[in-house]
Design a protein around this motif. Structure first.
Motif, mmCIF file in Angstrom:
data_model
loop_
_atom_site.group_PDB
_atom_site.id
_atom_site.type_symbol
_atom_site.label_atom_id
_atom_site.label_comp_id
_atom_site.label_asym_id
_atom_site.label_seq_id
_atom_site.Cartn_x
_atom_site.Cartn_y
_atom_site.Cartn_z
ATOM 1 N N LEU A 97 0.830 -1.209 0.000
ATOM 2 C CA LEU A 97 0.000 0.000 0.000
ATOM 3 C C LEU A 97 0.863 1.255 0.000
ATOM 4 O O LEU A 97 1.941 1.295 0.600
ATOM 5 N N LYS A 98 0.362 2.299 -0.667
ATOM 6 C CA LYS A 98 1.133 3.541 -0.814
ATOM 7 C C LYS A 98 1.141 4.349 0.483
ATOM 8 O O LYS A 98 2.164 4.868 0.896
ATOM 9 N N LYS A 99 -0.042 4.478 1.111
ATOM 10 C CA LYS A 99 -0.118 5.291 2.326
ATOM 11 C C LYS A 99 0.499 4.557 3.502
ATOM 12 O O LYS A 99 0.409 3.333 3.613
ATOM 13 N N LYS A 100 1.101 5.341 4.417
ATOM 14 C CA LYS A 100 1.638 4.765 5.629
ATOM 15 C C LYS A 100 0.495 4.298 6.532
ATOM 16 O O LYS A 100 -0.639 4.736 6.423
ATOM 17 N N ARG A 101 0.839 3.437 7.454
ATOM 18 C CA ARG A 101 -0.178 2.830 8.316
ATOM 19 C C ARG A 101 -0.955 3.870 9.099
ATOM 20 O O ARG A 101 -2.165 3.782 9.261
ATOM 21 N N SER A 102 -0.285 4.889 9.591
ATOM 22 C CA SER A 102 -0.939 5.916 10.401
ATOM 23 C C SER A 102 -1.875 6.792 9.583
ATOM 24 O O SER A 102 -2.683 7.527 10.132
ATOM 25 N N GLU A 103 -1.783 6.734 8.240
ATOM 26 C CA GLU A 103 -2.597 7.591 7.384
ATOM 27 C C GLU A 103 -3.774 6.850 6.752
ATOM 28 O O GLU A 103 -4.612 7.457 6.101
ATOM 29 N N ARG A 104 -3.846 5.540 6.928
ATOM 30 C CA ARG A 104 -4.898 4.758 6.278
ATOM 31 C C ARG A 104 -6.156 4.710 7.138
ATOM 32 O O ARG A 104 -6.091 4.404 8.333
ATOM 33 N N ALA A 105 -7.310 4.997 6.527
ATOM 34 C CA ALA A 105 -8.585 4.877 7.235
ATOM 35 C C ALA A 105 -9.028 3.418 7.307
ATOM 36 O O ALA A 105 -9.594 2.973 8.298
ATOM 37 N N ILE A 106 -8.758 2.662 6.224
ATOM 38 C CA ILE A 106 -9.096 1.241 6.184
ATOM 39 C C ILE A 106 -7.813 0.455 5.952
ATOM 40 O O ILE A 106 -7.033 0.763 5.052
ATOM 41 N N GLU A 107 -7.614 -0.566 6.783
ATOM 42 C CA GLU A 107 -6.382 -1.338 6.724
ATOM 43 C C GLU A 107 -6.721 -2.825 6.538
ATOM 44 O O GLU A 107 -7.259 -3.457 7.445
ATOM 45 N N PRO A 108 -6.465 -3.398 5.359
ATOM 46 C CA PRO A 108 -6.725 -4.827 5.174
ATOM 47 C C PRO A 108 -5.725 -5.674 5.943
ATOM 48 O O PRO A 108 -4.615 -5.214 6.255
ATOM 49 N N TRP A 109 -6.102 -6.909 6.241
ATOM 50 C CA TRP A 109 -5.187 -7.807 6.948
ATOM 51 C C TRP A 109 -5.479 -9.267 6.611
ATOM 52 O O TRP A 109 -6.586 -9.612 6.191
ATOM 53 N N ILE A 110 -4.461 -10.095 6.789
ATOM 54 C CA ILE A 110 -4.627 -11.549 6.795
ATOM 55 C C ILE A 110 -4.014 -12.059 8.082
ATOM 56 O O ILE A 110 -3.110 -11.430 8.652
ATOM 57 N N TYR A 111 -4.500 -13.192 8.563
ATOM 58 C CA TYR A 111 -4.105 -13.669 9.891
ATOM 59 C C TYR A 111 -3.886 -15.173 9.851
ATOM 60 O O TYR A 111 -4.604 -15.913 9.158
ATOM 61 N N ALA A 112 -2.895 -15.649 10.599
ATOM 62 C CA ALA A 112 -2.660 -17.076 10.778
ATOM 63 C C ALA A 112 -2.139 -17.289 12.191
ATOM 64 O O ALA A 112 -1.396 -16.450 12.728
ATOM 65 N N GLY A 113 -2.524 -18.409 12.818
ATOM 66 C CA GLY A 113 -2.092 -18.652 14.181
ATOM 67 C C GLY A 113 -2.350 -20.073 14.613
ATOM 68 O O GLY A 113 -2.628 -20.974 13.813
ATOM 69 N N ILE A 114 -2.270 -20.294 15.909
ATOM 70 C CA ILE A 114 -2.523 -21.585 16.530
ATOM 71 C C ILE A 114 -3.319 -21.345 17.794
ATOM 72 O O ILE A 114 -3.160 -20.305 18.447
ATOM 73 N N GLU A 115 -4.195 -22.300 18.136
ATOM 74 C CA GLU A 115 -5.026 -22.126 19.319
ATOM 75 C C GLU A 115 -5.375 -23.482 19.914
ATOM 76 O O GLU A 115 -5.306 -24.522 19.240
ATOM 77 N N SER A 116 -5.718 -23.442 21.172
ATOM 78 C CA SER A 116 -6.275 -24.594 21.872
ATOM 79 C C SER A 116 -7.749 -24.316 22.127
ATOM 80 O O SER A 116 -8.123 -23.182 22.450
ATOM 81 N N PHE A 117 -8.582 -25.349 21.936
ATOM 82 C CA PHE A 117 -10.008 -25.110 22.182
ATOM 83 C C PHE A 117 -10.637 -26.317 22.865
ATOM 84 O O PHE A 117 -10.160 -27.451 22.757
ATOM 85 N N GLU A 118 -11.710 -26.046 23.618
ATOM 86 C CA GLU A 118 -12.497 -27.063 24.300
ATOM 87 C C GLU A 118 -13.888 -27.108 23.688
ATOM 88 O O GLU A 118 -14.423 -26.081 23.278
ATOM 89 N N PHE A 119 -14.479 -28.307 23.640
ATOM 90 C CA PHE A 119 -15.840 -28.440 23.141
ATOM 91 C C PHE A 119 -16.608 -29.392 24.045
ATOM 92 O O PHE A 119 -16.052 -30.370 24.552
ATOM 93 N N LEU A 120 -17.854 -29.095 24.266
ATOM 94 C CA LEU A 120 -18.744 -29.945 25.057
ATOM 95 C C LEU A 120 -20.002 -30.149 24.226
ATOM 96 O O LEU A 120 -20.839 -29.256 24.113
ATOM 97 N N SER A 121 -20.147 -31.317 23.622
ATOM 98 C CA SER A 121 -21.198 -31.569 22.637
ATOM 99 C C SER A 121 -22.337 -32.369 23.240
ATOM 100 O O SER A 121 -22.123 -33.384 23.913
ATOM 101 N N LYS A 122 -23.555 -31.896 22.975
ATOM 102 C CA LYS A 122 -24.762 -32.579 23.424
ATOM 103 C C LYS A 122 -25.746 -32.666 22.266
ATOM 104 O O LYS A 122 -25.621 -31.980 21.257
#
Length: 730
Positions: free
Chosen positions: A141-166
């Motif tokens: 992107l041409k504009k610096k981060r502090s000058e952008r009104a809308i900032e697109p992003w992509i995300y990747a990570g890892i997580e632990s989760f619990e589930f209780l199924s009924k």
């Protein structure tokens, strides 16, 4: 989860220490813009400062797994509400570290018409927490981060989760659900010897039975927690320096296939796919940026920072270049032809009338009451404005000339109005009587009286609509106007269409001299509809909002009116013969495309039902049946198939009602007076096969209890009990 919290605590403490000193050194140019979490020190090195975003959000979770045939039929109406907490901190201009938690529920329900033994449902409570990295495309992107009104992003990570199924197996009274092949749910199995005594029951959607404890497929006491890898996309909306809105969707790829308790190793009809379960999280998160922690000396030192000085320098901007900076300019965006300006940034106004000298067409106005051009408002101007405001005759109404639209008509009934009204092409039959210029104030019983009259039409001039009696010469209009007023009908005036030299349409009223001259040549009162005569119109459409009349150009004798129910109805044609009216209805259906068109009748100033007419003249049915057959109509079948999608003792849940309305078919409901149960019905089908295909489609879209009924008049008949009725009509 404990490990993740410890990791977050370590990161926070490390970042906090970095506020007083250097955490990581990266070469940087002194003239680069400061990013959100980093700045250069005196040595020109980039040091990380503790400046995180903390946010809370709401969204929904959608399950993607074995139930519902690997997500076929899943949509937002069956998703569940979820909340999330999010912590993020910029590492560089383009990369953020993030920690998140999610709390919510997922559910799915599968009910198959073709595979009647597979009836599955579950609900699972989800608790997840993890961390990852977010990339914002700052390299691209041409504009610096502090000058952008809308900032697109992509995300990747890892997580632990619990589930209780009924799962939901029993209703509120403890009855086990038994699914029959007619689509109903009953308290006995269909193969039970006493099945004829079975009663209908409804699912209560209370998931009371633990799936793991059931151990139907022999999975044992498996762990109800696992790992997942979230991958997402979205954008940040920077609202202020401290607040931003994070919008996005993240799909969570889990490492387990046991969330819905259905796997590729399940038995019989329960067998699922080999892939793991997944869930989609869509959310809106409002985040707040924490201010840097520091003492007064550090805050004062920050003011000397070159980037802070640049921000203050913006206060000296002069947007309209009038010599007065914006924060002192009372009149922003002063045009160049009104400069130079006063010290407050406003153009000079010597006579203090609110209009600057550069726009004032009257210097030294005697008073403060002026128009937009600075000209004093006179009594004559006020009188004219009042007349325009009170105009009810169309004297001041005008519209731009529209190009005439021609419609190619293959059926003579479409083009001609059956000779009921025929102006013989005479040029003098161009006058009309205005009955009312404010149709919204006319009551329904008065409208029925108007609609019975053969000459009644609606006329559009500009943004106004008028109720008129059309096709008269001036003498006829004058005589009929007197007769109507003598009978208590308060008319507005007589008028005719006139185009001005610039091609605009207005209503021209005749003078009293013109009326007297027309009456001197003689004339008769045109025949109106007798009180005992029946007239017919064809209603082609009804809308909650008024439609542009150009939509109906080319259709004969269009009439628009609004009833007491606030619904706008549109009629075409005026007839004295019921057969002709019915033929016109068929033409409106087959050639004009108004598939819901039907005939309405008026007598004695009231709307009457067609049933009363056919009882008096039974020959009508035989005549119209022959005509309908010639254009593909069918009046022999006196019943149709419909699909019941739900039944409730109380109000239908909002999410289900929205689902029913989005099924793409005609939606109706019938209330059982004895039990008080309201049945919700969708569609009208001629054959059982059409209804069965529709029921299967509704089931795939999330309806769990879709089954077929036969409807005759207002009576609902079960499919097995309607076989004699169906055979009798074959």
């Amino acid at each position: 989860m404990k490990c993740l919290l410890q990791l977050l605590l370590c990161f926070s403490l490390t970042s906090a220490f970095a506020h007083g000193g250097e955490l990581d050194s990266i070469p940087a140019k002194k003239n680069e813009a400061q990013n959100e979490g980093a700045r250069t020190d005196a040595s020109g090195e980039l040091s990380l400062r503790f400046k995180p975003y903390v946010g809370f959000g709401l969204g929904n979770l959608t399950f993607i797994g074995d139930i519902h045939n690997n997500n076929k039929g899943q949509h937002l109406t069956v998703s569940r509400i979820a909340s999330n907490l999010r912590f993020s901190h910029p590492i560089t201009d383009y990369l953020d570290f993030q920690f998140h938690t999610i709390f919510g529920k997922i559910s799915a329900n599968e009910r198959s018409i073709t595979n009647l033994t597979r009836n599955l449902n579950f609900e699972s409570r989800i608790r997840a927490g993890g961390l990852g990295l977010s990339y914002n495309f700052d390299h691209i992107l041409k504009k610096k981060r502090s000058e952008r009104a809308i900032e697109p992003w992509i995300y990747a990570g890892i997580e632990s989760f619990e589930f209780l199924s009924k799962t939901d197996l029993y209703d509120a009274n403890g009855n086990l659900y038994h699914y029959w092949d007619d689509g109903s749910i009953r308290n006995m199995a269909q193969t039970d010897p006493n099945a004829n005594e079975a009663i209908y029951i409804q699912r209560d959607y209370i998931y009371e039975t633990d799936l793991r404890e059931q151990n139907i497929d022999g999975f044992g006491q498996y762990q109800e927690r696992s790992w997942a890898f979230p991958v997402g996309i979205g954008f940040n909306l920077n609202i202020t320096d401290h607040f931003r809105l994070r919008v996005g969707s993240t799909i969570h790829f889990t490492t387990t296939d046991l969330v819905d308790n259905i796997t590729g190793d399940s038995e019989g009809d329960r067998i699922g796919n080999k892939g793991n379960d997944e869930f989609l999280h869509t959310s809106f998160t409002l985040s707040y940026s924490l201010k840097p922690v520091g003492n007064k000396e550090e805050e004062l030192e920050d003011l000397k920072d070159p980037w802070e000085v640049d921000i203050f320098a913006k206060d000296t901007f002069d947007t309209d270049n009038d010599g007065v900076v914006d924060f002192q300019d009372i009149c922003a965006y002063t045009p160049k032809d009104c400069q130079p300006v006063e010290v407050n940034g406003c153009a000079a106004d010597d006579d203090f009338d609110g209009v600057p000298n550069c726009k004032d067409k009257e210097e030294n106005s005697p008073g403060p009451f002026v128009d937009k051009d600075g000209v004093t408002i006179t009594d004559e101007m006020l009188t004219l404005a009042f007349k325009r405001y009170k105009d009810s005759t169309g004297e001041f109404s005008e519209i731009e000339t529209t190009e005439k639209i021609s419609v190619e008509v293959t059926n003579p009934l479409f083009a001609k109005n059956n000779g009921v009204i025929d102006n013989d092409g005479a040029k003098d039959k161009q006058y009309f009587i205005i009955l009312d210029s404010k149709p919204q104030n006319v009551k329904a019983n008065e409208l029925y009286k108007y609609l019975q009259w053969k000459r009644f039409k609606t006329k559009h001039v500009g943004d106004s609509i008028y109720y008129v009696l059309d096709g008269l010469d001036l003498a006829e209009a004058a005589l009929l106007d007197d007769e109507l007023n003598n009978k208590g009908v308060n008319t507005v005036s007589i008028g005719k269409n006139k185009y001005t030299p610039d091609g605009k349409l207005i209503i021209e009223k005749p003078t009293q001299i013109e009326i007297e001259a027309a009456l001197a040549n003689g004339g008769t009162v045109p025949q109106m509809t007798h009180s005992d005569e029946i007239t017919y119109r064809v209603q082609i459409a009804a809308y909650n909002k008024p439609q542009n009349y150009k939509k109906f150009l080319g259709l004969p004798d269009i009439v628009e009116f609004q009833g007491n129910d606030k619904v706008y109805r549109y009629y075409s044609g005026i007839f004295t013969d019921l057969g002709d009216a019915s033929k016109h209805k068929i033409i409106m259906t087959s050639e004009a495309g108004y598939t819901d068109a039907f005939v309405v009748a008026f007598k004695d100033g009231k709307r009457i039902s067609l049933k009363e007419i056919t009882e008096v003249n039974p020959d009508y049915n035989e005549n119209i049946e022959e005509y309908e057959k010639s254009v593909g109509g069918n009046t022999e079948q006196n019943y149709f198939f419909t699909v019941q999608v739900g039944a409730y003792q109380s109000d239908v849940p909002t999410d289900m009602l929205e689902l029913y309305r989005n099924l793409g078919e005609k939606f109706d409901f019938v209330k059982d007076k004895d039990s008080g149960t309201t049945r919700y019905l969708v569609g009208q089908y001629k054959t059982e096969e059409e209804a069965r295909k529709a029921a299967e489609r509704f089931t795939s879209m999330g309806v769990e209890d879709a089954f077929i009924l036969v409807r005759k008049d207002d009576e609902l008949i079960e499919l097995k009990d309607a076989q004699d009725l169906i055979k009798g009509n074959e």
